[in-house]
Design a protein around this motif. Structure first.
Motif, PDB file in Angstrom:
ATOM      1  N   TYR A  17      11.561 -18.047  -1.088  1.00 14.37           N
ATOM      2  CA  TYR A  17      11.748 -18.707   0.231  1.00 14.37           C
ATOM      3  C   TYR A  17      11.880 -17.549   1.391  1.00 14.37           C
ATOM      4  O   TYR A  17      12.948 -16.706   1.372  1.00 14.37           O
ATOM      5  CB  TYR A  17      12.673 -19.723   0.518  1.00 14.37           C
ATOM      6  CG  TYR A  17      12.675 -20.333   1.803  1.00 14.37           C
ATOM      7  CD1 TYR A  17      11.583 -21.177   2.116  1.00 14.37           C
ATOM      8  CD2 TYR A  17      13.728 -20.167   2.790  1.00 14.37           C
ATOM      9  CE1 TYR A  17      11.364 -21.856   3.422  1.00 14.37           C
ATOM     10  CE2 TYR A  17      13.606 -20.776   3.905  1.00 14.37           C
ATOM     11  CZ  TYR A  17      12.548 -21.214   4.301  1.00 14.37           C
ATOM     12  OH  TYR A  17      12.531 -21.988   5.567  1.00 14.37           O
TER      13      TYR A  17
ATOM     14  N   ALA B  26      17.921 -18.630   0.761  1.00  8.61           N
ATOM     15  CA  ALA B  26      17.113 -18.301  -0.636  1.00  8.61           C
ATOM     16  C   ALA B  26      18.087 -18.374  -1.651  1.00  8.61           C
ATOM     17  O   ALA B  26      19.292 -17.742  -1.844  1.00  8.61           O
ATOM     18  CB  ALA B  26      16.342 -17.004  -0.573  1.00  8.61           C
TER      19      ALA B  26
ATOM     20  N   GLY C 287       8.431 -23.571  -1.197  1.00  5.84           N
ATOM     21  CA  GLY C 287       9.540 -22.842  -1.581  1.00  5.84           C
ATOM     22  C   GLY C 287      10.633 -23.758  -1.491  1.00  5.84           C
ATOM     23  O   GLY C 287      11.858 -23.193  -1.835  1.00  5.84           O
TER      24      GLY C 287
ATOM     25  N   VAL D 211      16.454 -24.074  -2.391  1.00  6.81           N
ATOM     26  CA  VAL D 211      15.737 -23.203  -1.583  1.00  6.81           C
ATOM     27  C   VAL D 211      15.209 -22.116  -2.493  1.00  6.81           C
ATOM     28  O   VAL D 211      16.318 -21.434  -3.403  1.00  6.81           O
ATOM     29  CB  VAL D 211      16.297 -22.653  -0.635  1.00  6.81           C
ATOM     30  CG1 VAL D 211      15.810 -21.771   0.203  1.00  6.81           C
ATOM     31  CG2 VAL D 211      17.067 -23.602   0.181  1.00  6.81           C
TER      32      VAL D 211
END
Length: 183
Positions: free
Chosen positions: A107, A28, A67, A103
């Protein structure tokens, strides 16, 4: 059952492979790269985004989970290809067309710890005659761990991009699996 990972599509003219460069895995808030590597049979070529007098650019259409966002395609510098009286721009031998994948901070890694990347691509393979070709690709990236098998190809491509694409605006290069930026 698990979908088949179909990362390679081969024709007599072009071998196309969906590849990734993710030194930090899929995390992420991070960016990694995925791309389509085209290897041309001798005397065959495909086209740049601006093909010149004739030809069609290779088109990449990615499908990714929620995402995950992809940039516009990063193109390397093309070669000039003379076909009769025409001047075209494209690629012979090997070429990598890639996108930066961002990302989102929100996410969530799926339970099975894989990111499934789907790509539908089409290209025009030409020698004197041209053949329209296409492929459907699936690549499952483990979200843990690092994959850098194609790092040199990605480093070469990134080095050819106009600097405004690379933020912060400083020269950056790969050293081992790390993207090094010079202050």
């Amino acid at each position: 059952g698990t979908p088949l990972t179909q990362a390679i599509v081969s024709t007599p003219q072009v071998r196309a492979e969906l590849v990734a460069h993710a030194p930090d895995g899929v995390q992420a808030g991070k960016t990694f790269w995925i791309g389509l590597q085209l290897q041309h049979a001798p005397q065959w070529h495909t086209y740049w985004r601006n093909p010149g007098d004739a030809g069609l650019p290779t088109e990449l259409s990615f499908t990714l989970p929620e995402g995950i966002q992809v940039s516009a395609v990063l193109w390397p510098l093309p070669e000039k290809i003379a076909v009769g009286k025409h001047t075209n721009y494209g690629f012979e031998k090997d070429v990598l067309l890639a996108v930066a994948v961002t990302v989102a901070p929100t996410y969530r890694v799926p339970i099975y710890r894989q990111l499934v990347v789907q790509l539908r691509a089409n290209w025009l393979a030409c020698r004197l005659e041209c053949i329209r070709q296409e492929g459907e690709f699936v690549l499952k990236l483990p979200t843990q761990g690092s994959f850098v098998a194609h790092k040199n190809a990605f480093a070469r491509l990134l080095a050819q991009q106009p600097t405004q694409l690379l933020t912060p605006q400083r020269p950056a290069k790969f050293e081992d699996a790390v993207l090094v930026s010079t202050l």
